[in-house]
Write a protein that holds these residues in place. Structure first.
Motif, PDB file in Angstrom:
ATOM      1  N   PRO A 325      41.841  64.416  27.977  1.00 39.78           N
ATOM      2  CA  PRO A 325      42.144  63.014  28.303  1.00 39.78           C
ATOM      3  C   PRO A 325      41.456  62.615  29.599  1.00 39.78           C
ATOM      4  N   MET A 326      41.115  61.326  29.722  1.00 42.99           N
ATOM      5  CA  MET A 326      40.351  60.887  30.895  1.00 42.99           C
ATOM      6  C   MET A 326      41.249  60.633  32.083  1.00 42.99           C
ATOM      7  N   ASP A 327      40.699  60.901  33.251  1.00 44.49           N
ATOM      8  CA  ASP A 327      41.462  60.594  34.460  1.00 44.49           C
ATOM      9  C   ASP A 327      41.047  59.209  34.973  1.00 44.49           C
ATOM     10  N   GLU A 328      41.694  58.775  36.051  1.00 45.65           N
ATOM     11  CA  GLU A 328      41.467  57.422  36.583  1.00 45.65           C
ATOM     12  C   GLU A 328      40.010  57.187  36.956  1.00 45.65           C
ATOM     13  N   ILE A 329      39.408  58.217  37.534  1.00 48.84           N
ATOM     14  CA  ILE A 329      38.022  58.063  37.996  1.00 48.84           C
ATOM     15  C   ILE A 329      37.089  57.837  36.809  1.00 48.84           C
ATOM     16  N   GLN A 330      37.316  58.620  35.748  1.00 54.91           N
ATOM     17  CA  GLN A 330      36.468  58.470  34.554  1.00 54.91           C
ATOM     18  C   GLN A 330      36.659  57.088  33.920  1.00 54.91           C
ATOM     19  N   ILE A 331      37.900  56.634  33.925  1.00 59.61           N
ATOM     20  CA  ILE A 331      38.177  55.314  33.358  1.00 59.61           C
ATOM     21  C   ILE A 331      37.517  54.231  34.200  1.00 59.61           C
ATOM     22  N   ALA A 332      37.588  54.387  35.533  1.00 58.46           N
ATOM     23  CA  ALA A 332      36.961  53.417  36.434  1.00 58.46           C
ATOM     24  C   ALA A 332      35.451  53.378  36.202  1.00 58.46           C
ATOM     25  N   GLU A 333      34.859  54.546  35.934  1.00 56.77           N
ATOM     26  CA  GLU A 333      33.428  54.622  35.670  1.00 56.77           C
ATOM     27  C   GLU A 333      33.084  53.858  34.394  1.00 56.77           C
ATOM     28  N   ILE A 334      33.919  54.024  33.368  1.00 59.22           N
ATOM     29  CA  ILE A 334      33.685  53.305  32.117  1.00 59.22           C
ATOM     30  C   ILE A 334      33.821  51.798  32.342  1.00 59.22           C
ATOM     31  N   ASN A 335      34.791  51.419  33.138  1.00 61.43           N
ATOM     32  CA  ASN A 335      34.987  50.002  33.458  1.00 61.43           C
ATOM     33  C   ASN A 335      33.725  49.435  34.111  1.00 61.43           C
ATOM     34  N   SER A 336      33.186  50.193  35.032  1.00 59.78           N
ATOM     35  CA  SER A 336      31.976  49.742  35.722  1.00 59.78           C
ATOM     36  C   SER A 336      30.794  49.660  34.749  1.00 59.78           C
ATOM     37  N   VAL A 338      30.962  49.023  31.574  1.00 61.32           N
ATOM     38  CA  VAL A 338      31.177  47.841  30.732  1.00 61.32           C
ATOM     39  C   VAL A 338      30.769  46.577  31.484  1.00 61.32           C
ATOM     40  N   ARG A 339      31.169  46.503  32.760  1.00 60.57           N
ATOM     41  CA  ARG A 339      30.804  45.340  33.574  1.00 60.57           C
ATOM     42  C   ARG A 339      29.279  45.205  33.687  1.00 60.57           C
ATOM     43  N   ARG A 340      28.641  46.334  33.987  1.00 58.41           N
ATOM     44  CA  ARG A 340      27.183  46.298  34.132  1.00 58.41           C
ATOM     45  C   ARG A 340      26.522  45.932  32.806  1.00 58.41           C
ATOM     46  N   TYR A 341      27.112  46.402  31.721  1.00 58.33           N
ATOM     47  CA  TYR A 341      26.581  46.066  30.391  1.00 58.33           C
ATOM     48  C   TYR A 341      26.685  44.567  30.145  1.00 58.33           C
ATOM     49  N   LEU A 342      27.819  43.998  30.499  1.00 58.34           N
ATOM     50  CA  LEU A 342      28.033  42.564  30.296  1.00 58.34           C
ATOM     51  C   LEU A 342      27.120  41.731  31.188  1.00 58.34           C
ATOM     52  N   GLU A 343      26.892  42.237  32.411  1.00 61.77           N
ATOM     53  CA  GLU A 343      26.001  41.533  33.337  1.00 61.77           C
ATOM     54  C   GLU A 343      24.548  41.614  32.892  1.00 61.77           C
ATOM     55  N   GLY A 344      24.251  42.658  32.135  1.00 63.69           N
ATOM     56  CA  GLY A 344      22.887  42.849  31.669  1.00 63.69           C
ATOM     57  C   GLY A 344      22.118  43.859  32.496  1.00 63.69           C
ATOM     58  N   THR A 345      22.784  44.479  33.473  1.00 64.97           N
ATOM     59  CA  THR A 345      22.084  45.464  34.299  1.00 64.97           C
ATOM     60  C   THR A 345      22.097  46.848  33.656  1.00 64.97           C
ATOM     61  N   GLN A 363      38.243  49.125  27.877  1.00 67.81           N
ATOM     62  CA  GLN A 363      37.779  48.483  29.107  1.00 67.81           C
ATOM     63  C   GLN A 363      37.132  47.131  28.821  1.00 67.81           C
ATOM     64  N   PHE A 364      36.539  47.004  27.644  1.00 65.84           N
ATOM     65  CA  PHE A 364      36.014  45.695  27.242  1.00 65.84           C
ATOM     66  C   PHE A 364      37.149  44.685  27.237  1.00 65.84           C
ATOM     67  N   ARG A 365      38.243  45.119  26.707  1.00 69.14           N
ATOM     68  CA  ARG A 365      39.410  44.235  26.650  1.00 69.14           C
ATOM     69  C   ARG A 365      39.895  43.885  28.054  1.00 69.14           C
ATOM     70  N   VAL A 366      39.918  44.905  28.921  1.00 74.61           N
ATOM     71  CA  VAL A 366      40.366  44.691  30.301  1.00 74.61           C
ATOM     72  C   VAL A 366      39.457  43.684  31.002  1.00 74.61           C
TER      73      VAL A 366
END
Ligand code: ADP
Ligand code: MG
Length: 664
Positions: A325-336, A338-345, A363-366
């Motif tokens: 199972p993922m820890d907070e850091i791994q989840i935060a990395e995925i969140n980042s 997703v954000r970068r993906y949405l921004e296009g970077t 994270q997409f949902r978040v």
């Protein structure tokens, strides 16, 4: 406790069909058997009782002399072996498969109940149902011990064998539990016959009562329409509560004497047996899950699958893939990511494993919900959003004439609204009500007034000065427009007169040419009429030029005034929105940060959206007149386009300033 191997087939016969209570009769061997009175049916499933006339006196029923009892089997001179085979073997076998079972011996004292149930301890061949049942379980590995108590004829004796059967296959987490109740009931003899007295009489009365309660309970269980079963009436029925009828296999063995002298009791016992035979039960398996075994199996399975994954990964040249199972850091990395993906970077998000894919979606949902909130917040800063379901507010806006039925502002041909009438995203009435709670209720109305209404208040209060200037500028603008319109009319009139004069002059000229020209030393001689026309035309041209110059000056002034009016309107609405937000929406603690000197200013309304606000009929009238302007360098459409461009420019400048202020 017995343990035995499960076979799979029992899972398919979980709910049995309804079964009748099996009733058997065992006749105690005697040398004095009443052959003439007791007769067995050919199939050994019935007993006929015949009472001779002379013996009839004192018998229960004076008239009836013949009875026939249908049963499941009559055991006459039967060995303990045969009795067990006939009565108990199936019940015990089914108990090992998960069905509760109850075997009861009923009958008068001395008829052989205890002999049947327990047997004699001295002779192995004469052992009863209980030791044989334990033995039957033993062949399936028995873990049990029991003590055989000598039981009194005047008490009920219940032996309970608890069965728990687990499968030998470890993967099978289901197991069954069941109970076998072996009941040696107290003597059923009637009081009259036993001649009991005192304590014994009391006991006998109690026994008879409990036996009749037992009968009532069993009959009630057999009646599907009854929902109340009288178990609590006595200890006996209470103890047998979950083993009587209902979901269990039940056998009643009635022990009777074969002698003529006991015929009365025998009749009574057989009547009880035939009543019991009618009762139905519905045997069902008691199935349970072995949690410990289940966990162990799952752990095993998990370890195996991890190994399997590791093999697959190494075959696919994928190393160090973590499936935990993922820890907070791994989840935060995925969140980042997703954000970068949405921004296009970030062009793509690598797929690692299923858990990671699921987290990416999560994270997409978040991020989506965060962005929705941000967008809504931005919109709320800029616009006042009216809930589409808030019909009162909408109708107030419509009443004030600021919005047409489609939610568009009046005078906005492109349909771009004020922000009125559209509530984006999650702005629902409930949410609104929640945020309202933050405000001081005593100072503010519970519902903000509709904007048009509030706007009138604002113009009389904080916006009075700017509104005065706005009105002044507008009246100057209107005056200039009126003058421009008058000048235009005059110019048109002059132009018309010039045309008429030109025509007249041409006529004179042609007349002169026909009559022949007079020349004097190179000078043309014309008549007075033509001369006057020439002077008039010259004068008209001069007038035209003057008026045209005036008109051009006026237009420049109008343009300037229009600009001032637009700026004033912008200011007015901007100030109004700030005032409106501060008055009705922004919590007081936040207002502190909005005080002068602070960079945040809420309530900006884009000028392009509210151009028509405050425009009166006079304005529109003068605008209409301008369309009648003659062709010229400053035609109305050109003028209009220029004004619009300037407005857009102003708006962009303001907005950029606003956004910069926000970033600070
Ligand atoms: P209950 O328990 O019904 O009062 P018992 O089982 O104690 O009766 O029987 C009374 C006596 O009769 C006992 O000595 C018992 O051994 C004997 N007896 C009962 N039934 C049989 C039988 N079928 N075969 C041999 N002896 C029996
Ligand atoms: Mg007994």
């Amino acid at each position: 406790m017995m343990r035995r191997k499960n076979d799979n087939k029992r899972y398919f016969t979980r709910m049995g069909t309804r079964k009748k209570v099996h009733a058997f009769v065992r006749v105690k061997p005697t040398d004095d058997f009443a052959h003439e009175m007791i007769k067995y049916g050919d199939d050994n499933k019935s007993i006929d009782i015949h009472i001779k006339k002379d013996l009839q006196k004192g018998v229960v029923n004076n008239k009836q002399t013949d009875w026939s009892f249908k049963l499941d089997g009559v055991l006459h001179n039967a060995s303990q072996d045969l009795v067990y085979e006939t009565v108990a073997k199936d019940v015990v076998a089914q108990a090992l498969d998960g069905y509760n079972g109850t075997i009861m011996c009923y009958g008068q004292t001395g008829a052989g109940k205890t002999y049947t149930m327990t047997g004699t301890t001295e002779n192995y061949k004469h052992r009863g149902i209980l030791p044989r049942a334990l033995q039957q379980g033993e062949t399936n590995r028995i873990i049990a011990s029991h003590t055989m108590n000598k039981n009194s004829s005047r008490s009920h004796c219940i032996f309970t064998i608890y069965v728990e059967a687990h499968s030998r296959t470890l993967s099978d987490e289901k197991y069954i539990t069941s109970k076998i109740n072996l009941v040696d009931l107290a003597g059923s003899e009637r009081l009259k016959k036993s001649g009991s007295e005192g304590r014994v009489l009391k006991e006998a009365t109690y026994i008879n009562k409990s036996l009749s309660f037992l009968e009532q309970a069993i009959i009630a269980l057999g009646d599907q329409k009854r929902d109340h079963i009288p178990f609590r009436q006595c200890k006996l029925t209470h103890a047998l509560k979950d083993s009587l009828g209902g979901n269990c296999n039940m056998v009643l063995l009635t022990n009777i004497y074969g002698e003529a002298s006991q015929l009365e009791e025998t009749l009574s016992s057989l009547r009880f047996a035939s009543r019991m035979k009618l009762v139905t039960t519905e045997p069902a398996i008691n199935e349970k899950y072995d949690a410990e075994r289940m966990v162990k199996n799952l752990e095993k399975e998990l370890a195996l699958l991890k190994q399997e994954l590791a093999i697959h990964d190494s075959l696919a040249n994928r190393t160090l893939v973590n499936y935990d199972p993922m820890d907070e850091i791994q989840i935060a990395e995925i969140n980042s990511q997703v954000r970068r993906y949405l921004e296009g970077t970030l062009d793509e998000i690598d797929i690692i494993n299923l858990r990671q894919i699921q987290e990416v979606f999560n994270q997409f949902r978040v991020v989506l919900s965060q962005q929705e909130q941000e967008v809504e917040l931005t919109l709320r800063r800029k616009y006042t959003l009216i809930d589409k379901n808030d019909f009162a507010a909408i109708s107030a806006v419509q009443k004030a004439g600021l919005m047409d039925v489609d939610g568009h502002l009046v005078g906005e041909p492109d349909g771009q609204g004020f922000g009125l009438g559209v509530t984006p995203f999650s702005a629902k009435p409930g949410k609104k009500a929640k945020s309202k709670k933050m405000f001081k209720e005593q100072l503010r109305p519970s519902t903000p007034p509709p904007k048009p209404v509030a706007f009138e208040d604002f113009k009389n209060e904080r916006g009075s000065e700017i509104n005065r200037i706005f009105k002044e500028n507008k009246s100057i603008l209107n005056e200039r427009r009126k003058r421009a319109s008058e000048t235009t009319q005059r110019i048109n009139a002059i132009k018309r007169e010039m045309d008429v004069t030109k025509e007249a002059l041409n006529f004179q000229k042609s007349l002169r040419e026909k009559q022949g020209e007079y020349e004097n030393k190179g000078l043309m001689i014309i008549d007075e009429e033509e001369f006057l026309l020439i002077l008039k035309l010259k004068d008209l041209k001069k007038q035209y030029r003057t008026e045209y110059q005036d008109l051009r000056d006026l237009k420049a002034e109008i343009q300037y005034c229009q600009h001032l009016v637009d700026q004033c309107r912008h200011r007015l609405l901007m100030e109004f929105d700030i005032w409106y937000n501060e008055s009705f929406f922004i919590p007081e603690d936040i207002q502190v940060s909005l005080k002068p000197g602070s960079s945040i200013r809420p309530g900006m309304v884009p000028i392009s959206r509210i151009m028509s606000l405050g425009e009166d009929d006079q304005d529109k009238f003068s605008q209409l007149q301008q369309t009648e302007l003659p062709e010229g360098p400053d035609s109305f459409s050109f003028y209009n386009a220029k004004v619009k461009t300037e407005q857009k420019h102003n708006y962009l400048k303001t907005m950029m300033g606003f956004q910069q202020a926000h970033r600070k």
